[in-house]
Design a protein around this motif. Sequence first.
Motif, short mmCIF file in Angstrom:
data_model
loop_
_atom_site.label_atom_id
_atom_site.label_comp_id
_atom_site.label_asym_id
_atom_site.label_seq_id
_atom_site.Cartn_x
_atom_site.Cartn_y
_atom_site.Cartn_z
N LEU A 41 0.81 -1.22 0.00
CA LEU A 41 0.00 0.00 0.00
C LEU A 41 0.84 1.27 0.00
CD1 LEU A 41 -2.82 -1.14 2.44
CD2 LEU A 41 -2.88 -1.10 -0.07
N ASP A 42 1.97 1.27 0.69
CA ASP A 42 2.85 2.45 0.68
C ASP A 42 3.40 2.73 -0.71
OD1 ASP A 42 2.51 3.00 3.39
OD2 ASP A 42 4.21 1.75 3.98
N ALA A 43 3.82 1.67 -1.40
CA ALA A 43 4.33 1.83 -2.76
C ALA A 43 3.22 2.28 -3.70
CB ALA A 43 4.95 0.53 -3.25
N LEU A 44 2.01 1.78 -3.48
CA LEU A 44 0.87 2.20 -4.29
C LEU A 44 0.61 3.68 -4.11
CD1 LEU A 44 -1.50 1.56 -6.17
CD2 LEU A 44 -2.82 0.92 -4.13
N TRP A 45 0.64 4.15 -2.87
CA TRP A 45 0.45 5.58 -2.59
C TRP A 45 1.49 6.41 -3.33
CZ3 TRP A 45 -2.95 8.91 -0.66
CH2 TRP A 45 -2.50 10.20 -0.36
N THR A 49 0.57 9.11 -6.33
CA THR A 49 0.81 10.54 -6.09
C THR A 49 2.08 11.07 -6.73
OG1 THR A 49 1.90 10.07 -3.98
CG2 THR A 49 -0.48 10.46 -3.93
N GLY A 50 2.90 10.18 -7.34
CA GLY A 50 4.14 10.69 -7.89
C GLY A 50 4.58 10.13 -9.23
N ILE A 51 4.06 8.97 -9.61
CA ILE A 51 4.54 8.33 -10.84
C ILE A 51 3.44 8.28 -11.91
CG2 ILE A 51 5.43 6.18 -11.85
CD1 ILE A 51 6.61 5.53 -9.09
N MET A 52 2.24 8.00 -11.49
CA MET A 52 1.12 7.79 -12.41
C MET A 52 0.82 9.05 -13.21
SD MET A 52 -2.73 6.73 -11.26
CE MET A 52 -3.40 8.33 -10.87
N HIS A 88 -6.59 15.80 -5.82
CA HIS A 88 -7.53 16.31 -6.83
C HIS A 88 -7.05 16.12 -8.27
CE1 HIS A 88 -9.57 17.96 -3.39
NE2 HIS A 88 -8.47 18.59 -3.04
N GLU A 89 -6.10 15.25 -8.47
CA GLU A 89 -5.60 14.98 -9.83
C GLU A 89 -6.21 13.71 -10.40
OE1 GLU A 89 -3.37 16.59 -11.98
OE2 GLU A 89 -3.74 18.25 -10.63
N ILE A 90 -6.93 12.98 -9.54
CA ILE A 90 -7.59 11.77 -10.00
C ILE A 90 -9.02 11.76 -9.50
CG2 ILE A 90 -5.47 10.40 -10.04
CD1 ILE A 90 -6.50 8.94 -7.56
#
Length: 95
Positions: A41-45, A49-52, A88-90
């Motif tokens: 979950l940490d990697a998903l966050w 918030t930074g890669i997607m 607010h970017e997704i």
Amino acid sequence: MTKQNKVKKRILDFSECSYIGEIYLTVKNALELPEWCGNNLDALWDAITGIMYTPAEIVIKRAAKRKELQSSIDDIISVFCEAEKEYHEITVLII
């Protein structure tokens, strides 16, 4: 002339996942994340918030193939919903 970012629609369909690794693989494939992203979950966050690519619309098909995976899917959904509130970017749509 400025170029606006176009909202990219991503679909996360967990209905055919049989184990937790497939859930994270589904996320990585749908979001076009690098292989080195962790399966937690940490990697998903960090990825959301930074890669997607953003802005993005994330459609999540919540149903699990196996009942025992549902709580893991719900945890992943929570991460997406928290990111939606904070950045607010997704936008997230759960079906």
